[in-house]
Motif scaffolding. Structure first.
Motif, PDB file in Angstrom:
ATOM      1  N   ARG A  23     -45.745 -66.539 -39.317  1.00 21.04           N
ATOM      2  CA  ARG A  23     -44.714 -65.504 -39.176  1.00 21.04           C
ATOM      3  C   ARG A  23     -45.208 -64.191 -39.781  1.00 21.04           C
ATOM      4  O   ARG A  23     -45.002 -63.113 -39.217  1.00 21.04           O
ATOM      5  N   LYS A  24     -45.889 -64.252 -40.926  1.00 23.38           N
ATOM      6  CA  LYS A  24     -46.436 -63.047 -41.560  1.00 23.38           C
ATOM      7  C   LYS A  24     -47.494 -62.409 -40.650  1.00 23.38           C
ATOM      8  O   LYS A  24     -47.531 -61.192 -40.489  1.00 23.38           O
ATOM      9  N   ALA A  25     -48.326 -63.239 -40.042  1.00 22.63           N
ATOM     10  CA  ALA A  25     -49.345 -62.717 -39.133  1.00 22.63           C
ATOM     11  C   ALA A  25     -48.706 -62.017 -37.940  1.00 22.63           C
ATOM     12  O   ALA A  25     -49.190 -60.974 -37.488  1.00 22.63           O
ATOM     13  N   ALA A  26     -47.593 -62.558 -37.448  1.00 17.25           N
ATOM     14  CA  ALA A  26     -46.872 -61.910 -36.346  1.00 17.25           C
ATOM     15  C   ALA A  26     -46.328 -60.556 -36.792  1.00 17.25           C
ATOM     16  O   ALA A  26     -46.381 -59.577 -36.048  1.00 17.25           O
ATOM     17  N   GLY A  27     -45.815 -60.488 -38.019  1.00 18.98           N
ATOM     18  CA  GLY A  27     -45.337 -59.215 -38.572  1.00 18.98           C
ATOM     19  C   GLY A  27     -46.458 -58.218 -38.750  1.00 18.98           C
ATOM     20  O   GLY A  27     -46.297 -57.021 -38.477  1.00 18.98           O
ATOM     21  N   ASP A  28     -47.624 -58.702 -39.199  1.00 22.83           N
ATOM     22  CA  ASP A  28     -48.793 -57.833 -39.337  1.00 22.83           C
ATOM     23  C   ASP A  28     -49.224 -57.279 -37.977  1.00 22.83           C
ATOM     24  O   ASP A  28     -49.618 -56.117 -37.866  1.00 22.83           O
ATOM     25  N   PHE A  29     -49.136 -58.123 -36.957  1.00 23.54           N
ATOM     26  CA  PHE A  29     -49.474 -57.686 -35.602  1.00 23.54           C
ATOM     27  C   PHE A  29     -48.552 -56.546 -35.175  1.00 23.54           C
ATOM     28  O   PHE A  29     -48.996 -55.529 -34.632  1.00 23.54           O
ATOM     29  N   ARG A  30     -47.254 -56.689 -35.432  1.00 25.50           N
ATOM     30  CA  ARG A  30     -46.287 -55.642 -35.094  1.00 25.50           C
ATOM     31  C   ARG A  30     -46.648 -54.342 -35.799  1.00 25.50           C
ATOM     32  O   ARG A  30     -46.632 -53.267 -35.207  1.00 25.50           O
ATOM     33  N   ASP A  46     -38.346 -61.024 -30.706  1.00 27.70           N
ATOM     34  CA  ASP A  46     -38.306 -62.476 -30.688  1.00 27.70           C
ATOM     35  C   ASP A  46     -39.724 -62.995 -30.878  1.00 27.70           C
ATOM     36  O   ASP A  46     -40.691 -62.292 -30.599  1.00 27.70           O
ATOM     37  N   TRP A  47     -39.837 -64.225 -31.353  1.00 19.62           N
ATOM     38  CA  TRP A  47     -41.144 -64.848 -31.395  1.00 19.62           C
ATOM     39  C   TRP A  47     -40.993 -66.350 -31.263  1.00 19.62           C
ATOM     40  O   TRP A  47     -39.952 -66.910 -31.579  1.00 19.62           O
ATOM     41  N   HIS A  48     -42.029 -66.984 -30.717  1.00 20.54           N
ATOM     42  CA  HIS A  48     -42.020 -68.420 -30.470  1.00 20.54           C
ATOM     43  C   HIS A  48     -43.257 -69.048 -31.099  1.00 20.54           C
ATOM     44  O   HIS A  48     -44.310 -68.424 -31.166  1.00 20.54           O
ATOM     45  N   PHE A  49     -43.094 -70.273 -31.517  1.00 18.78           N
ATOM     46  CA  PHE A  49     -44.152 -70.999 -32.216  1.00 18.78           C
ATOM     47  C   PHE A  49     -44.173 -72.410 -31.651  1.00 18.78           C
ATOM     48  O   PHE A  49     -43.144 -73.069 -31.579  1.00 18.78           O
ATOM     49  N   ASN A  50     -45.343 -72.869 -31.202  1.00 17.83           N
ATOM     50  CA  ASN A  50     -45.462 -74.215 -30.648  1.00 17.83           C
ATOM     51  C   ASN A  50     -46.770 -74.834 -31.116  1.00 17.83           C
ATOM     52  O   ASN A  50     -47.803 -74.175 -31.143  1.00 17.83           O
ATOM     53  N   VAL A  51     -46.711 -76.106 -31.499  1.00 19.57           N
ATOM     54  CA  VAL A  51     -47.905 -76.827 -31.934  1.00 19.57           C
ATOM     55  C   VAL A  51     -48.083 -78.043 -31.036  1.00 19.57           C
ATOM     56  O   VAL A  51     -47.141 -78.790 -30.802  1.00 19.57           O
ATOM     57  N   GLU A  52     -49.297 -78.201 -30.520  1.00 19.86           N
ATOM     58  CA  GLU A  52     -49.616 -79.363 -29.702  1.00 19.86           C
ATOM     59  C   GLU A  52     -50.852 -80.036 -30.267  1.00 19.86           C
ATOM     60  O   GLU A  52     -51.831 -79.379 -30.597  1.00 19.86           O
ATOM     61  N   SER A  53     -50.796 -81.344 -30.361  1.00 26.71           N
ATOM     62  CA  SER A  53     -51.920 -82.124 -30.869  1.00 26.71           C
ATOM     63  C   SER A  53     -52.828 -82.521 -29.710  1.00 26.71           C
ATOM     64  O   SER A  53     -52.357 -82.899 -28.635  1.00 26.71           O
ATOM     65  N   VAL A  62     -48.517 -68.953 -30.402  1.00 24.80           N
ATOM     66  CA  VAL A  62     -47.568 -68.024 -31.009  1.00 24.80           C
ATOM     67  C   VAL A  62     -47.378 -66.857 -30.044  1.00 24.80           C
ATOM     68  O   VAL A  62     -48.348 -66.270 -29.586  1.00 24.80           O
ATOM     69  N   ALA A  63     -46.132 -66.552 -29.743  1.00 28.72           N
ATOM     70  CA  ALA A  63     -45.821 -65.420 -28.868  1.00 28.72           C
ATOM     71  C   ALA A  63     -44.818 -64.531 -29.596  1.00 28.72           C
ATOM     72  O   ALA A  63     -43.881 -65.018 -30.208  1.00 28.72           O
ATOM     73  N   ILE A  64     -45.047 -63.231 -29.528  1.00 29.87           N
ATOM     74  CA  ILE A  64     -44.131 -62.279 -30.154  1.00 29.87           C
ATOM     75  C   ILE A  64     -43.719 -61.256 -29.093  1.00 29.87           C
ATOM     76  O   ILE A  64     -44.551 -60.792 -28.315  1.00 29.87           O
ATOM     77  N   LYS A  65     -42.442 -60.977 -29.043  1.00 33.86           N
ATOM     78  CA  LYS A  65     -41.923 -59.984 -28.110  1.00 33.86           C
ATOM     79  C   LYS A  65     -41.586 -58.730 -28.897  1.00 33.86           C
ATOM     80  O   LYS A  65     -40.836 -58.785 -29.870  1.00 33.86           O
TER      81      LYS A  65
END
Length: 72
Positions: A23-30, A46-53, A62-65
Motif C-alpha cells: 500500500r505504501k508503494a502504491a502511495g509512493d507511485f501516486r 482505488d487500488w486492488h491487491f491479488n496474490v496467486e501461488s 497490484v493495480a492503482i487507479k
C-alpha cells in the motif's frame, strides 16, 4: 503433496502480510506521478491487491487507479 500445499499457503500468507508495504508503494507511485505532472492534482481513487501461488513462487498483482485533474 500436503507439504507443498502448506509451503504455498505460507508464501501467500507472507505476501499478504506485506500488504502495508505494498500500500505504501502504491502511495509512493501516486506521489511520483504527481511530481511528473506538477500543474495537475493526482488523487488515488482505488487500488486492488491479488496474490496467486505458482510452482516457482508467488505472483503479486497490484493495480492503482488515479484521478488526475487540473489544479484550480
Amino acid at each position: 503433496m500436503v507439504n507443498k500445499e502448506i509451503e504455498e499457503e505460507e508464501v501467500v500468507d507472507e505476501a499478504i502480510g506485506k500488504i502495508d508495504q505494498i500500500r505504501k508503494a502504491a502511495g509512493d507511485f501516486r506521489k511520483n506521478v504527481a511530481g511528473l505532472v506538477k500543474d495537475m492534482h493526482v488523487e488515488s481513487q482505488d487500488w486492488h491487491f491479488n496474490v496467486e501461488s505458482h510452482e516457482k513462487g508467488v505472483t503479486v498483482d497490484v493495480a492503482i487507479k488515479l484521478l488526475i485533474t487540473k489544479k484550480k
